[in-house]
Design a protein around this motif. Structure first.
Motif, PDB file in Angstrom:
ATOM      1  N   SER A  37       0.845  -1.193   0.000  1.00  0.00           N
ATOM      2  CA  SER A  37       0.000   0.000   0.000  1.00  0.00           C
ATOM      3  C   SER A  37       0.884   1.248   0.000  1.00  0.00           C
ATOM      4  N   SER A  44      -0.687   4.425   1.652  1.00  0.00           N
ATOM      5  CA  SER A  44      -0.661   4.381   3.120  1.00  0.00           C
ATOM      6  C   SER A  44       0.726   4.693   3.645  1.00  0.00           C
ATOM      7  N   PHE A  58      -4.100   8.480   6.554  1.00  0.00           N
ATOM      8  CA  PHE A  58      -3.418   7.188   6.509  1.00  0.00           C
ATOM      9  C   PHE A  58      -4.335   6.075   7.011  1.00  0.00           C
ATOM     10  N   ASN A 117      -5.592   3.100   4.712  1.00  0.00           N
ATOM     11  CA  ASN A 117      -5.062   1.784   5.096  1.00  0.00           C
ATOM     12  C   ASN A 117      -6.167   0.757   5.313  1.00  0.00           C
ATOM     13  N   GLU A 135      -3.231  -2.938   2.439  1.00  0.00           N
ATOM     14  CA  GLU A 135      -3.005  -2.297   3.724  1.00  0.00           C
ATOM     15  C   GLU A 135      -1.534  -2.394   4.084  1.00  0.00           C
TER      16      GLU A 135
END
Length: 487
Positions: free
Chosen positions: A222, A225, A266, A270, A276
């Motif tokens: 991710s 993220s 974030f 996420n 994630e």
């Protein structure tokens, strides 16, 4: 069933699933397994050692590079921040990449960064070298815990995490002593040269002995993220660093609010996307959330006070760099002895006893620095630090261990990654915040430098008291909740 009964039941009848491996609790751990863990632990040790080894050189580096204390502290705070950012990738990497390969990359990065630091001719180059070193430490510590959680049986988990905690808590306290001895008798540059052989030993042992099987999950990384988390933490640390020059003004509050917005983004990205960075669902378990909070508080005080003591001793007590670093050594040694013992107590009696004992000593140590400040000498600071560090080491490793047993075994890597991120981020926050509080008085106070540092130190000691008391209260609530749920 309490943790002691759980350990015995597993030992006699059960098995532990961790990291994709079914490991019977009666299985004998091989010497090769311990050797592989040691190789990564050695890299973690020298990486964490360098976090604080330069703390005693702050006055010298400030003169050499013509910078103030709140700028110099980036050598430590920036290092810890980079460690935290890199740790944000480890939950993904540990499930997909063999640790042997990661260990090779980490050692190579450490060596390159170490050489850059040792040969740097200005502060930006020194800081750049520190960032590269930090990348190695950001990989090594989660690797160490992952090997422990996936290759050590449950009935030995407390003892082994105690050894790991000994390493990651002994190293930052030993760092100022090591740095003070080297800087006083040689040069601050030798702080970096002298640890190179240990990095090479870690490389050779790791490539020979490490074996592990990654989970090979298919979820992609991710990136969004990761970027949001890195930006959030960077802006957070920057917001604290400006306190030393401009106080708690508009600049501080603007950056702080931006960092919190970035962190909220974030969390949203996420948990809502198809990928994630880390599994934040572990915090749905209240004991894990409370342990995470305490883990932050404990490391904030541990790393922060390891900076404050040497700086305070040099500026206010007029101690040498050698003596200022030496103040921390007995406490570091006591902590090193206590950590495995604390893990053994947890294996035998459950986590509550060593954690509550440790956090009580934590409060006594923190409170004593504040109450006895007028009477502080290097010797008295040494005694008080022994009390503080003893409390820290009774509680610290058992905090992450208690969090681990409150999640499914499949989430062990997430606990390892997230808690190690918390640990490093707390250290960075502690260093920059306490240094900035002291810098307010050094930059804007009146009187001699010793008087101004005394005033800043008092504020730091009060902050330590607040956090240690908070940690004790949270522990009481945590274990009350766990006991109630087991009835």
């Amino acid at each position: 069933m309490n943790s002691k009964s759980y350990s015995r039941a597993n030992h006699c009848y059960g098995f532990l699933f961790a990291g994709g491996i079914f490991l019977t609790t009666t299985q004998r751990v091989s010497g090769k397994t311990y050797g592989g863990i040691f190789s990564v632990a050695l890299l973690s040790f020298i990486g964490i050692l360098t976090e604080t080894a330069t703390n005693v050189t702050y006055p010298e580096l400030s003169r050499v590079f013509n910078i103030s204390l709140d700028t110099t502290q980036w050598i430590t705070a920036g290092y810890l921040l980079m460690v935290t950012i890199i740790m944000g990738t480890t939950s993904f990497l540990l499930k997909r990449v063999p640790i042997k390969r990661l260990q090779f990359v980490a050692v190579a990065a450490f060596i390159i960064g170490d050489i850059i630091c040792a040969t740097s001719m200005n502060f930006p180059v020194l800081l750049f070298g520190r960032f590269i070193q930090a990348a190695a430490t950001g990989l090594s510590t989660p690797m160490m815990f992952q090997l422990i959680f996936t290759q050590i049986p449950r009935h030995k988990l407390g003892s082994m995490t105690g050894v790991a905690a000994m390493i990651i808590s002994f190293a930052p306290a030993l760092g100022p002593t090591y740095g003070g001895i080297v800087a006083t008798n040689m040069s601050w540059r030798m702080i970096f040269w002298l640890i190179l052989p240990l990095a090479l030993i870690s490389l050779l042992l790791g490539q020979w002995l490490i074996t592990n099987i990654p989970l090979t999950e298919s979820k992609p990384f991710s990136t969004a993220s990761f970027v949001l988390l890195a930006l959030s933490m960077t802006v957070w640390i920057y917001s604290l660093s400006v306190i030393g020059k401009s106080g708690f003004g508009l600049r501080f509050w603007s950056c702080l609010i931006i960092s919190l917005i970035l962190f909220a983004c974030f969390v949203k990205v996420n948990v809502s996307g198809t990928t994630e960075l880390v599994d934040l669902s572990i915090f749905h378990h209240l004991p894990v959330a409370l342990n995470g909070w305490n883990y932050f508080n404990q490391q904030f005080v541990n790393i922060g006070i390891s900076l404050v003591i040497p700086v305070y001793a040099q500026y206010t007590l007029h101690a040498s760099a050698f003596i200022s670093g030496l103040i921390l050594l007995p406490g570091a040694i006591c902590g090193a002895i206590i950590s495995p013992f604390a893990g053994h107590l947890a294996d035998r009696y459950g986590f509550r006893f060593p954690v509550m004992l440790g956090n009580t000593l934590f409060v006594i140590g923190g409170l004593s620095f504040w109450v006895l400040q007028k009477h502080l000498t290097p010797w008295l600071m040494m005694v008080l630090f022994i009390i503080l560090r003893s409390g820290f080491n009774f509680a610290f490793s058992n905090t992450i261990s208690n969090a681990t047993v409150n999640v499914s075994a499949e989430n062990a890597a997430d606990v390892s990654s997230v808690f190690n991120m918390i640990q490093q981020f707390a250290g960075a926050t502690g260093v920059v915040f306490l240094a900035s509080l002291m810098a307010i008085f050094q930059n804007h106070g009146t009187g001699s430098m010793a008087t101004r540092t005394y005033a800043g130190g008092r504020l730091d000691f009060i902050m330590t008291v607040v956090l240690t008391i908070m940690t004790l209260v949270i522990s009481m609530a945590n274990y009350h909740y766990q006991a109630k749920n087991k009835q």
